[in-house]
Scaffold this active site. Structure first.
Site, PDB file in Angstrom:
ATOM      1  N   HIS A 210      17.909  10.168  14.984  1.00 50.95           N
ATOM      2  CA  HIS A 210      16.501  10.586  15.489  1.00 50.95           C
ATOM      3  C   HIS A 210      15.958  11.693  14.317  1.00 50.95           C
ATOM      4  O   HIS A 210      15.947  12.470  14.979  1.00 50.95           O
ATOM      5  CB  HIS A 210      16.448  10.663  16.721  1.00 50.95           C
ATOM      6  CG  HIS A 210      14.960  10.399  17.202  1.00 50.95           C
ATOM      7  ND1 HIS A 210      14.120  11.541  17.273  1.00 50.95           N
ATOM      8  CD2 HIS A 210      14.215   9.531  17.670  1.00 50.95           C
ATOM      9  CE1 HIS A 210      12.730  10.976  17.667  1.00 50.95           C
ATOM     10  NE2 HIS A 210      13.035   9.870  17.881  1.00 50.95           N
ATOM     11  N   PHE A 211      15.596  11.451  13.329  1.00 49.28           N
ATOM     12  CA  PHE A 211      15.959  10.456  12.312  1.00 49.28           C
ATOM     13  C   PHE A 211      16.731  10.833  11.294  1.00 49.28           C
ATOM     14  O   PHE A 211      16.559  12.044  10.850  1.00 49.28           O
ATOM     15  CB  PHE A 211      14.487  10.011  11.837  1.00 49.28           C
ATOM     16  CG  PHE A 211      13.680   9.554  13.085  1.00 49.28           C
ATOM     17  CD1 PHE A 211      13.563   8.259  13.416  1.00 49.28           C
ATOM     18  CD2 PHE A 211      12.436  10.426  13.245  1.00 49.28           C
ATOM     19  CE1 PHE A 211      12.754   7.740  14.238  1.00 49.28           C
ATOM     20  CE2 PHE A 211      11.656   9.892  14.310  1.00 49.28           C
ATOM     21  CZ  PHE A 211      11.501   8.491  14.706  1.00 49.28           C
TER      22      PHE A 211
END
Length: 148
Positions: free
Chosen positions: A50-51
């Site tokens: 993420h991410f």
């Protein structure tokens, strides 16, 4: 005004690694307010996905951090000592700024309403004195004592 280290935080709330998000409490005024700190690091497991090329702390973990700080304030009240607080709702959540690795997140909690074993708190997170997140959290305190 009281400060709590990580061990003292773990004496109050049942959360443990990998889901203990409060590093320490800067100050607490029992039955009134609290300021806690979460040092956000790239080592958090959720940053793997993420991410990957733009790591951002997921909103759900920000809310969980807010809930843990609120639990410390709630469970510091003498009538709730050794109990467990459960979040029952989230209202008015606003995400104003991304929280990324390297940020120091300050969590401010203020009692709002309290009735017997349930109530609401107003919570806000700040990074570099800038508002990052705000919300109202509803909670209920279990009448069952924690076992350690």
């Amino acid at each position: 005004m009281v400060a709590l280290n990580t061990t003292e935080v773990m004496d109050i709330i049942p959360n443990r690694y990998p889901i203990l998000y409060i590093d320490y409490v800067d100050e607490i005024v029992p039955d009134e307010s609290l300021i806690a700190t979460k040092n956000v690091t790239i080592n958090e497991p959720y940053f793997q996905g993420h991410f990957p090329h733009n790591p951002v702390m997921p909103g759900v973990f920000i809310i969980e951090t807010m809930a843990q700080a609120a639990s410390i304030l709630i469970l510091s009240s003498p009538q709730f000592k050794n109990k467990t607080a459960y979040m029952t709702g989230v209202d008015k959540a606003k995400f104003k700024r991304m929280i990324k690795p390297g940020d120091v997140m300050k969590v401010h909690v203020q009692f709002d309403k309290m009735r017997e074993r349930m109530g609401t708190v107003k919570v806000a997170t700040y990074v570099d004195d800038q508002l990052a997140t705000s919300a109202e959290l509803m909670f209920v305190v279990s009448d069952v004592e924690q076992t350690k």
